[in-house]
Scaffold this motif. Structure first.
Motif, PDB file in Angstrom:
ATOM      1  N   PRO A 197       0.785  -1.235   0.000  1.00  0.00           N
ATOM      2  CA  PRO A 197       0.000   0.000   0.000  1.00  0.00           C
ATOM      3  C   PRO A 197       0.815   1.283   0.000  1.00  0.00           C
ATOM      4  O   PRO A 197       0.234   2.364  -0.014  1.00  0.00           O
ATOM      5  N   SER A 198       2.140   1.204   0.004  1.00  0.00           N
ATOM      6  CA  SER A 198       2.937   2.436  -0.048  1.00  0.00           C
ATOM      7  C   SER A 198       4.276   2.151  -0.713  1.00  0.00           C
ATOM      8  O   SER A 198       4.743   1.003  -0.724  1.00  0.00           O
ATOM      9  N   THR A 199       4.894   3.226  -1.225  1.00  0.00           N
ATOM     10  CA  THR A 199       6.202   3.040  -1.868  1.00  0.00           C
ATOM     11  C   THR A 199       7.248   2.621  -0.834  1.00  0.00           C
ATOM     12  O   THR A 199       8.142   1.840  -1.139  1.00  0.00           O
ATOM     13  N   SER A 200       7.116   3.138   0.395  1.00  0.00           N
ATOM     14  CA  SER A 200       8.130   2.767   1.399  1.00  0.00           C
ATOM     15  C   SER A 200       8.046   1.275   1.709  1.00  0.00           C
ATOM     16  O   SER A 200       9.078   0.602   1.850  1.00  0.00           O
ATOM     17  N   ASP A 201       6.831   0.723   1.766  1.00  0.00           N
ATOM     18  CA  ASP A 201       6.698  -0.730   1.971  1.00  0.00           C
ATOM     19  C   ASP A 201       7.299  -1.498   0.795  1.00  0.00           C
ATOM     20  O   ASP A 201       7.978  -2.513   0.990  1.00  0.00           O
ATOM     21  N   CYS A 202       7.027  -1.017  -0.418  1.00  0.00           N
ATOM     22  CA  CYS A 202       7.581  -1.703  -1.608  1.00  0.00           C
ATOM     23  C   CYS A 202       9.104  -1.710  -1.525  1.00  0.00           C
ATOM     24  O   CYS A 202       9.748  -2.745  -1.795  1.00  0.00           O
ATOM     25  N   GLN A 203       9.668  -0.561  -1.151  1.00  0.00           N
ATOM     26  CA  GLN A 203      11.139  -0.474  -1.092  1.00  0.00           C
ATOM     27  C   GLN A 203      11.699  -1.428  -0.049  1.00  0.00           C
ATOM     28  O   GLN A 203      12.725  -2.082  -0.278  1.00  0.00           O
ATOM     29  N   ARG A 204      11.013  -1.526   1.099  1.00  0.00           N
ATOM     30  CA  ARG A 204      11.505  -2.450   2.147  1.00  0.00           C
ATOM     31  C   ARG A 204      11.491  -3.888   1.626  1.00  0.00           C
ATOM     32  O   ARG A 204      12.415  -4.665   1.879  1.00  0.00           O
ATOM     33  N   ILE A 205      10.451  -4.239   0.891  1.00  0.00           N
ATOM     34  CA  ILE A 205      10.350  -5.610   0.345  1.00  0.00           C
ATOM     35  C   ILE A 205      11.478  -5.862  -0.660  1.00  0.00           C
ATOM     36  O   ILE A 205      12.173  -6.884  -0.606  1.00  0.00           O
ATOM     37  N   ILE A 206      11.672  -4.889  -1.557  1.00  0.00           N
ATOM     38  CA  ILE A 206      12.701  -5.062  -2.606  1.00  0.00           C
ATOM     39  C   ILE A 206      14.100  -5.156  -1.972  1.00  0.00           C
ATOM     40  O   ILE A 206      14.916  -6.008  -2.337  1.00  0.00           O
ATOM     41  N   GLU A 207      14.361  -4.282  -0.995  1.00  0.00           N
ATOM     42  CA  GLU A 207      15.691  -4.282  -0.349  1.00  0.00           C
ATOM     43  C   GLU A 207      15.952  -5.587   0.395  1.00  0.00           C
ATOM     44  O   GLU A 207      17.040  -6.157   0.316  1.00  0.00           O
ATOM     45  N   LEU A 208      14.935  -6.068   1.116  1.00  0.00           N
ATOM     46  CA  LEU A 208      15.133  -7.314   1.869  1.00  0.00           C
ATOM     47  C   LEU A 208      15.365  -8.486   0.911  1.00  0.00           C
ATOM     48  O   LEU A 208      16.232  -9.343   1.161  1.00  0.00           O
ATOM     49  N   ALA A 209      14.612  -8.509  -0.181  1.00  0.00           N
ATOM     50  CA  ALA A 209      14.788  -9.598  -1.165  1.00  0.00           C
ATOM     51  C   ALA A 209      16.197  -9.556  -1.742  1.00  0.00           C
ATOM     52  O   ALA A 209      16.852 -10.603  -1.872  1.00  0.00           O
ATOM     53  N   ASP A 210      16.672  -8.344  -2.059  1.00  0.00           N
ATOM     54  CA  ASP A 210      18.037  -8.207  -2.604  1.00  0.00           C
ATOM     55  C   ASP A 210      19.060  -8.736  -1.600  1.00  0.00           C
ATOM     56  O   ASP A 210      19.982  -9.472  -1.945  1.00  0.00           O
ATOM     57  N   LYS A 211      18.877  -8.308  -0.340  1.00  0.00           N
ATOM     58  CA  LYS A 211      19.817  -8.704   0.712  1.00  0.00           C
ATOM     59  C   LYS A 211      19.867 -10.220   0.866  1.00  0.00           C
ATOM     60  O   LYS A 211      20.929 -10.803   1.055  1.00  0.00           O
ATOM     61  N   LYS A 212      18.689 -10.845   0.751  1.00  0.00           N
ATOM     62  CA  LYS A 212      18.604 -12.296   0.977  1.00  0.00           C
ATOM     63  C   LYS A 212      18.833 -13.101  -0.302  1.00  0.00           C
ATOM     64  O   LYS A 212      18.783 -14.334  -0.266  1.00  0.00           O
ATOM     65  N   GLY A 213      18.975 -12.412  -1.438  1.00  0.00           N
ATOM     66  CA  GLY A 213      19.140 -13.133  -2.703  1.00  0.00           C
ATOM     67  C   GLY A 213      17.882 -13.888  -3.100  1.00  0.00           C
ATOM     68  O   GLY A 213      17.958 -14.976  -3.686  1.00  0.00           O
ATOM     69  N   LEU A 214      16.717 -13.303  -2.799  1.00  0.00           N
ATOM     70  CA  LEU A 214      15.446 -13.973  -3.123  1.00  0.00           C
ATOM     71  C   LEU A 214      14.690 -13.185  -4.197  1.00  0.00           C
ATOM     72  O   LEU A 214      14.975 -12.009  -4.433  1.00  0.00           O
ATOM     73  N   LEU A 215      13.725 -13.845  -4.787  1.00  0.00           N
ATOM     74  CA  LEU A 215      13.023 -13.250  -5.923  1.00  0.00           C
ATOM     75  C   LEU A 215      11.666 -12.664  -5.496  1.00  0.00           C
ATOM     76  O   LEU A 215      10.945 -13.264  -4.700  1.00  0.00           O
ATOM     77  N   VAL A 216      11.378 -11.476  -6.028  1.00  0.00           N
ATOM     78  CA  VAL A 216      10.048 -10.870  -5.812  1.00  0.00           C
ATOM     79  C   VAL A 216       9.374 -10.763  -7.169  1.00  0.00           C
ATOM     80  O   VAL A 216       9.883 -10.107  -8.074  1.00  0.00           O
ATOM     81  N   ALA A 217       8.223 -11.409  -7.297  1.00  0.00           N
ATOM     82  CA  ALA A 217       7.393 -11.232  -8.496  1.00  0.00           C
ATOM     83  C   ALA A 217       6.058 -10.659  -8.029  1.00  0.00           C
ATOM     84  O   ALA A 217       5.668 -10.840  -6.875  1.00  0.00           O
ATOM     85  N   VAL A 218       5.393  -9.949  -8.919  1.00  0.00           N
ATOM     86  CA  VAL A 218       4.124  -9.317  -8.536  1.00  0.00           C
ATOM     87  C   VAL A 218       3.054  -9.696  -9.558  1.00  0.00           C
ATOM     88  O   VAL A 218       3.328  -9.731 -10.769  1.00  0.00           O
TER      89      VAL A 218
END
Ligand SMILES: NC(=O)c1ccc[n+]([C@@H]2O[C@H](COP(=O)([O-])OP(=O)(O)OC[C@H]3O[C@@H](n4cnc5c(N)ncnc54)[C@H](O)[C@@H]3O)[C@@H](O)[C@H]2O)c1
Length: 336
Positions: free
Chosen positions: A98-119
């Motif tokens: 629901p917000s860009t800040s939430d999206c950024q947190r998801i993307i950053e955590l996925a990058d850090k963990k080497g995991l994939l985010v699809a939408v």
């Protein structure tokens, strides 16, 4: 083989479950749903799949590689972050959060963990949209000058998010897929006639780089179901009507060219070109099955999915700006 846990078995979840179950490269290991009747329905439909009430049972399960999140948007960020923390790849239903800040947190955590985010921007996987995108990318349409879409019907009012967050998400995903230009500004006007409910109809205008103008009309309050999109290119124009069973896409070889003139007789210098209309054969395949295939293959091949976190973030940026514009009666909001 990717082992999948699905969270949410309401309206959309069963469609995801069916497509996961039908894909030979993945396995529907578990379904999580908080409503008991829906859990019972899931268990009846998938007798060999584990059906649970708590998402944390999926996050803790060593036999699950990836989670699909098909719950209301207000829950996406929390569930997505927990899934990533537990080492699971994620496919989150649209919009990502629901917000860009939430999206950024998801993307950053996925990058850090080497995991994939699809939408789950399902329309990007629609064979009709893929055909238009391919033609646009190949330059067949020329410069894209305009994008007009209408998505209306007597639809299900969503309690907490306005119609832009529910319906315009689809058209924005098609727009950015077909016209990969950055939006410069956005303006939105909407109607909210029902007490306690957000806007049920809205008009969204986007100014994109290179002069393309996009206009989206979405509504849950219309007697007519319309799913139409017109892409105006300098060489060809395309009409995509999702409700037309046999000719979903029509490509018109027509346009206007103006000859260079500094005279005041400009009108006489304009040439109209009206050539053939072609309705190409469009593959008859469910978009969701292509979306699931892309998710699973992206994990297996370690590649970016068509609809990744960065793409989804751009849509949420526009939706947030549109909300600000709605509160100011359509005042254009600049996007960075
Ligand atoms: N891609 C598409 O074309 C498309 C179409 C419809 C909906 N959607 C998206 O799918 C998502 C879900 O929409 P819906 O219409 O199915 O909503 P819904 O309310 O019908 O279903 C959501 C389900 O999630 C369950 N749920 C919520 N929180 C939970 C939790 N913490 N643990 C377990 N279960 C939980 C609810 O009980 C409910 O059954 C939304 O993001 C929506 O935008 C996408």
């Amino acid at each position: 083989m990717i082992r999948i846990g699905l969270i949410g078995f309401g309206y959309w979840g069963p469609n995801l479950a069916r497509n996961v179950a039908e894909n030979l490269s993945c396995e529907l290991v578990a379904i999580c749903e908080q409503v008991p009747e829906r859990r019972a329905r899931a268990q009846r439909r998938y007798p060999t799949t584990r059906v649970v009430a708590e998402p944390r049972e999926l996050f803790a399960a060593p036999d699950i590689d990836a989670c699909i999140i098909a719950t209301p948007v207000s829950t996406h960020a929390e569930l997505a972050l927990e899934a990533l923390e537990s080492g699971k790849h994620i496919l989150v239903e649209k919009p990502l959060a629901p917000s860009t800040s939430d999206c950024q947190r998801i993307i950053e955590l996925a990058d850090k963990k080497g995991l994939l985010v699809a939408v789950g921007h399902t329309f990007m996987y629609h064979p009709a949209v893929r055909k238009i995108q391919r033609d646009a990318a190949a330059g067949e349409l020329g410069d894209i000058l305009s994008f007009n879409s209408v998505r209306t019907n007597l639809g299900l009012f969503q309690g907490d998010y306005n119609v832009l967050w529910d319906l315009a998400v689809h058209d924005l995903s098609m727009l950015f897929h077909i016209v990969p230009q950055r939006p410069q500004a956005v303006s939105a006007a909407g109607l909210a006639h029902f007490p306690g409910h957000p806007e049920e109809s809205a008009y969204l205008t986007l100014w994109l780089d290179k002069g393309c103008l996009a206009h989206l009309h979405v509504s849950w309050f219309s007697p007519l179901k319309i799913r139409q999109c017109i892409v105006g290119g300098s060489k060809k124009m395309v009409v995509y009507d999702d409700l037309n069973a046999s000719e979903k896409v029509k490509i018109y070889d027509c346009g206007v060219t103006s000859k260079h003139s500094s005279s005041q007789r400009l009108k006489l210098e304009i040439d109209y070109r009206s050539g053939d209309m072609v309705a190409p054969c469009i593959e008859n395949r469910e978009p969701l099955s292509i979306e699931i295939e892309d998710f699973v293959l992206s994990i297996l091949d370690k590649k970016k999915p068509t609809s990744d976190g960065a793409f989804a973030l751009r849509i949420v940026e526009v939706l947030e700006a549109a909300d600000r514009s709605l509160r100011r009666q359509g005042m254009p909001i600049e996007l960075r």
